[in-house]
Design a protein around this motif. Structure first.
Motif, PDB file in Angstrom:
ATOM      1  N   ARG A  24       0.843  -1.193   0.000  1.00  0.00           N
ATOM      2  CA  ARG A  24       0.000   0.000   0.000  1.00  0.00           C
ATOM      3  C   ARG A  24       0.882   1.249   0.000  1.00  0.00           C
ATOM      4  NH1 ARG A  24      -2.699  -3.963   2.233  1.00  0.00           N
ATOM      5  NH2 ARG A  24      -1.931  -4.070   4.327  1.00  0.00           N
ATOM      6  N   ARG A  25       0.289   2.366  -0.338  1.00  0.00           N
ATOM      7  CA  ARG A  25       1.042   3.621  -0.381  1.00  0.00           C
ATOM      8  C   ARG A  25       1.714   3.896   0.958  1.00  0.00           C
ATOM      9  NH1 ARG A  25      -0.597   7.349  -4.665  1.00  0.00           N
ATOM     10  NH2 ARG A  25      -0.894   5.951  -6.434  1.00  0.00           N
ATOM     11  N   GLU A  26       1.009   3.621   2.049  1.00  0.00           N
ATOM     12  CA  GLU A  26       1.600   3.885   3.366  1.00  0.00           C
ATOM     13  C   GLU A  26       2.856   3.041   3.584  1.00  0.00           C
ATOM     14  OE1 GLU A  26      -0.843   1.298   6.547  1.00  0.00           O
ATOM     15  OE2 GLU A  26      -2.095   2.628   5.348  1.00  0.00           O
ATOM     16  N   TRP A  43       5.848   7.991  -4.305  1.00  0.00           N
ATOM     17  CA  TRP A  43       4.794   8.510  -3.432  1.00  0.00           C
ATOM     18  C   TRP A  43       3.930   9.600  -4.064  1.00  0.00           C
ATOM     19  CZ3 TRP A  43       5.520  13.690  -2.319  1.00  0.00           C
ATOM     20  CH2 TRP A  43       6.824  14.172  -2.390  1.00  0.00           C
ATOM     21  N   ASN A  44       4.294  10.085  -5.268  1.00  0.00           N
ATOM     22  CA  ASN A  44       3.558  11.184  -5.875  1.00  0.00           C
ATOM     23  C   ASN A  44       3.114  10.810  -7.293  1.00  0.00           C
ATOM     24  OD1 ASN A  44       3.474  13.704  -7.622  1.00  0.00           O
ATOM     25  ND2 ASN A  44       3.515  14.618  -5.570  1.00  0.00           N
ATOM     26  N   ASP A  45       1.783  10.698  -7.494  1.00  0.00           N
ATOM     27  CA  ASP A  45       1.252  10.309  -8.807  1.00  0.00           C
ATOM     28  C   ASP A  45       1.664  11.274  -9.915  1.00  0.00           C
ATOM     29  OD1 ASP A  45      -0.286   7.855  -8.741  1.00  0.00           O
ATOM     30  OD2 ASP A  45      -1.677   8.888  -7.413  1.00  0.00           O
ATOM     31  N   VAL A  56       2.292   5.928  -9.187  1.00  0.00           N
ATOM     32  CA  VAL A  56       3.265   5.556  -8.157  1.00  0.00           C
ATOM     33  C   VAL A  56       3.617   4.078  -8.295  1.00  0.00           C
ATOM     34  CG1 VAL A  56       3.506   5.188  -5.665  1.00  0.00           C
ATOM     35  CG2 VAL A  56       2.645   7.365  -6.522  1.00  0.00           C
ATOM     36  N   PRO A  95      -1.856   1.468  -6.414  1.00  0.00           N
ATOM     37  CA  PRO A  95      -2.962   2.429  -6.451  1.00  0.00           C
ATOM     38  C   PRO A  95      -3.144   3.145  -5.115  1.00  0.00           C
ATOM     39  CG  PRO A  95      -3.807   0.175  -6.488  1.00  0.00           C
ATOM     40  CD  PRO A  95      -2.311   0.085  -6.549  1.00  0.00           C
ATOM     41  N   ASP A  96      -3.756   4.312  -5.197  1.00  0.00           N
ATOM     42  CA  ASP A  96      -4.005   5.130  -4.014  1.00  0.00           C
ATOM     43  C   ASP A  96      -5.365   4.751  -3.427  1.00  0.00           C
ATOM     44  OD1 ASP A  96      -3.865   7.014  -2.038  1.00  0.00           O
ATOM     45  OD2 ASP A  96      -4.219   8.727  -3.351  1.00  0.00           O
ATOM     46  N   ASP A  97      -5.415   3.575  -2.803  1.00  0.00           N
ATOM     47  CA  ASP A  97      -6.633   3.086  -2.153  1.00  0.00           C
ATOM     48  C   ASP A  97      -6.241   2.247  -0.946  1.00  0.00           C
ATOM     49  OD1 ASP A  97      -5.834   0.569  -3.140  1.00  0.00           O
ATOM     50  OD2 ASP A  97      -7.252   0.601  -4.803  1.00  0.00           O
ATOM     51  N   ASP A  98      -7.214   1.679  -0.273  1.00  0.00           N
ATOM     52  CA  ASP A  98      -6.923   0.876   0.924  1.00  0.00           C
ATOM     53  C   ASP A  98      -6.415  -0.519   0.603  1.00  0.00           C
ATOM     54  OD1 ASP A  98      -7.682   2.963   2.567  1.00  0.00           O
ATOM     55  OD2 ASP A  98      -9.764   2.277   2.702  1.00  0.00           O
ATOM     56  N   GLY A 100      -4.281  -1.405  -2.271  1.00  0.00           N
ATOM     57  CA  GLY A 100      -2.924  -1.416  -2.790  1.00  0.00           C
ATOM     58  C   GLY A 100      -2.731  -2.441  -3.882  1.00  0.00           C
TER      59      GLY A 100
END
Length: 142
Positions: A24-26, A43-45, A56, A95-98, A100
């Motif tokens: 995940r992004r985190e 970390w930056n789309d 990312v 992806p930027d979601d929960d 990943g």
């Protein structure tokens, strides 16, 4: 597997069951801090797409470490891995979601060596695409 996995417990062709590792992004932000690799493509789309990426992407070393985790968990000891190498073949878009991205990792014992060592070939896929090629670990078992 357990920490008691021994050389006599495996043969050529022994499968290491497939596992899924979520990215995940985190996780990537934490890895930036731990590794010191703050490249914005992780970390930056906007920055990632500006350089032609789909968005990312995971760090290559993060992907590589996730694959190694399959083997270290199987062997029961991270110190059992005496050699490890990969070739990077594709990006892991995150992806930027929960949810990943899902790294699906499996392995097979390809060779038994002297000194209680085995060679494990590792397969790593994301969305059906191999993201690492030639991923191989030499592992010393009890």
């Amino acid at each position: 597997m357990s920490a008691t996995l021994g050389y006599s417990d495996v043969e050529v062709g022994t499968l290491i069951p497939e596992r899924e590792f979520r990215v995940r992004r985190e996780d990537l932000v934490r890895y930036c801090g731990a590794s010191g690799d703050f490249n914005v493509i992780h970390w930056n789309d906007r920055a990632a797409t500006d350089v032609g990426l789909p968005g990312v992407i995971a760090h290559g070393m993060y992907t590589m470490a996730s694959a190694a985790r399959l083997v270290t968990d199987w062997a029961g000891d991270p110190g059992a891995v005496v050699e490890y190498g990969v070739r990077f073949s594709s990006f892991v878009p995150v992806p930027d979601d929960d949810t990943g991205a899902a790294l699906v990792v499996s392995g097979v014992v390809a060779k038994k060596l002297d000194d209680n060592q085995v060679v494990v070939n590792i397969t790593v896929r994301c969305d059906g695409t191999k993201v690492l090629l030639g991923s191989r670990a030499t592992v010393r078992l009890a």
